[in-house]
Design an enzyme around this catalytic site. Structure first.
Site, PDB file in Angstrom:
ATOM      1  N   SER B  47     -19.353  19.653  66.426  1.00 42.87           N
ATOM      2  CA  SER B  47     -20.707  19.808  65.866  1.00 42.87           C
ATOM      3  C   SER B  47     -21.611  20.670  66.746  1.00 42.87           C
ATOM      4  O   SER B  47     -22.624  21.165  66.272  1.00 42.87           O
ATOM      5  CB  SER B  47     -21.344  18.455  65.603  1.00 42.87           C
ATOM      6  OG  SER B  47     -22.035  17.986  66.724  1.00 42.87           O
ATOM      7  N   LYS B  89     -26.749  16.814  70.581  1.00 49.06           N
ATOM      8  CA  LYS B  89     -27.495  17.550  69.549  1.00 49.06           C
ATOM      9  C   LYS B  89     -28.568  18.408  70.192  1.00 49.06           C
ATOM     10  O   LYS B  89     -28.903  18.238  71.365  1.00 49.06           O
ATOM     11  CB  LYS B  89     -28.160  16.565  68.575  1.00 49.06           C
ATOM     12  CG  LYS B  89     -27.195  15.696  67.792  1.00 49.06           C
ATOM     13  CD  LYS B  89     -26.497  16.467  66.695  1.00 49.06           C
ATOM     14  CE  LYS B  89     -25.335  15.673  66.116  1.00 49.06           C
ATOM     15  NZ  LYS B  89     -24.472  16.444  65.253  1.00 49.06           N
TER      16      LYS B  89
END
Lengths: 161, 166
Positions: B47, B89
Site C-alpha cells: 500500500s 500511511k
C-alpha cells in the site's frame, strides 16, 4: 553464596508459577490461539482436516454468536451450523493462510464475562496472490459450563472514508 | 590501531559482576529504545509502494510529534489495538480541511495537490468530506489498486504512533 542461589531459584519458581498458572485470562488467550490455529490453513490441507478445524473453530463460539462488521454490512447472530459453514468457506478460499492475534488485552468484567481487544493479522494467499490484512476486533467472551466461549465479534473500524 | 588486549576483552570478556551489570544495562536500554521510542518495522504489503516496498525495513520514531505538529505529506504509523501491528500511511489532509479524489487525483479544499510520490493511479472517485477535529486523513502512496481494496481514511490523531525513519 548458597543463600543467594536459593533466593534466585525461589524467585524463578515463583515467576514460573505466576506465568503458567491457569487463570481465566490465560484460558481466554489459549482460546484465541486455538481459534487462530483452526482458522489457519496449510497449503493442500486434507479435506477432512479442513472440516474438523472449521467445526472446532465454531465450537469455540457460543450458539448463537453475534458478528458486527459495519463496512461489510454484517450485523447479526450466527448459529453454530452457520459459523461452521462460514469458517469452511473462508478456509477453502484462503488456502495457505496464517491467522494470528496480537496486542491482546483481556479484561474480566464479571464472574462469567470478559472483554477482549485484539488485532487479527492474516497473512496468506488468495488466488495465487500474496496478501496481508489486519483488523482490530472487540470480542465478548462468556463463561459456560465447558469453559470460555466467544459470544460476539465486533470489528473496530477506526479509519472512516 | 586497537590494542589486541582491548579486542580480546571485547570478544572474550571476563564474566565478572561488572560485566553482567553492563550487559543488563545494555539490554534494558535496548528494550526501552527499540520497544518504545524507535520501533523497528517490517513492512508487509504494497500500500505504500514505491516509497516503502514490500518486505523492507524502517523504524517508527515515536517522539516525532512531541514537539512538532503533524503536517501534510508526513508518513506515519497508525496503530490497531497495540504497536505490534501497525499501518504505514501518509497524511494528506489535516483537521478542518476538505478532501476528495477526482479521477485518482487528490484535492484538498478544492485545490489539486501535487503528489510526486504517487507513480500509479487508478481512477479513484471520492466525494468531498471534511476532516473532523482531532483527526487526520491518511492514504497509502500506492493508488494503483482499486479504491475498495485500499485501506485509507480519516483516523483519530491518538491512533498515530509516530513518524517513520528513514
Amino acid at each position: 553464596m548458597n543463600n543467594k542461589i536459593l533466593f534466585f531459584a525461589l524467585v524463578l519458581v515463583a515467576g514460573a508459577v505466576v506465568f503458567f498458572w491457569p487463570s481465566d485470562e490465560k484460558k481466554i488467550r489459549d482460546g484465541l490461539d486455538s481459534l487462530a490455529e483452526y482458522c489457519s490453513s496449510a497449503k493442500e490441507e486434507p479435506v477432512i482436516e479442513t472440516l474438523q478445524k472449521a467445526a472446532l473453530a465454531a465450537k469455540l463460539c457460543t450458539d448463537p454468536c453475534t458478528v458486527h462488521f459495519e463496512s461489510l454490512e454484517i450485523d447479526r447472530a450466527f448459529s453454530q451450523k452457520e459459523l461452521t459453514d462460514r469458517f469452511l468457506m473462508m478456509k477453502k478460499r484462503l488456502t495457505d493462510t496464517v491467522f494470528n492475534f496480537h496486542d491482546t488485552a483481556v479484561e474480566i468484567v464479571g464472574d462469567d464475562r470478559a472483554e477482549v481487544l485484539t488485532t487479527l493479522r492474516i497473512n496468506g494467499q488468495i488466488v495465487d496472490k500474496q496478501f496481508t490484512d489486519a483488523y482490530e476486533i472487540n470480542i465478548t467472551v462468556e463463561k459456560q459450563d465447558d469453559g470460555w466461549r466467544f459470544g460476539s465479534f465486533t470489528v473496530v473500524e477506526f479509519m472512516k472514508r | 590501531m586497537v590494542p589486541s588486549s582491548s579486542l580480546r576483552r571485547f570478544f572474550l570478556p571476563t564474566l565478572n559482576k561488572r560485566y553482567f551489570i553492563r550487559l543488563a544495562l545494555v539490554a534494558f536500554a535496548s528494550y526501552l529504545v527499540f520497544g518504545y521510542l524507535f520501533i523497528p518495522l517490517c513492512i508487509q504489503g504494497v500500500s505504500m509502494e514505491p516509497t516503502y516496498r514490500d518486505r523492507t525495513y524502517a523504524f517508527s520514531w515515536r517522539l516525532r510529534y512531541i514537539f512538532a505538529p503533524m503536517e501534510r505529506f508526513d508518513v506515519v504509523t497508525v496503530r490497531y489495538s497495540g504497536r505490534r501491528v501497525m499501518l504505514l500511511k501518509r497524511i494528506v489532509a489535516l483537521p478542518g480541511e476538505t478532501v476528495e479524489f477526482r479521477k485518482g487525483f487528490l484535492y484538498v479544499d478544492g485545490k489539486p495537490i501535487d503528489e510526486p510520490y504517487v507513480h500509479h493511479r487508478a481512477a479513484w472517485e471520492l466525494p468531498p468530506r471534511t476532516v473532523a477535529p482531532g483527526h487526520v486523513y491518511v492514504v497509502g502512496d500506492n493508488r494503483g489498486t482499486p479504491m475498495d481494496r485500499h485501506q485509507f481514511g480519516e483516523t483519530p490523531m491518538n491512533r498515530i504512533v509516530g513518524g517513520v525513519f528513514p
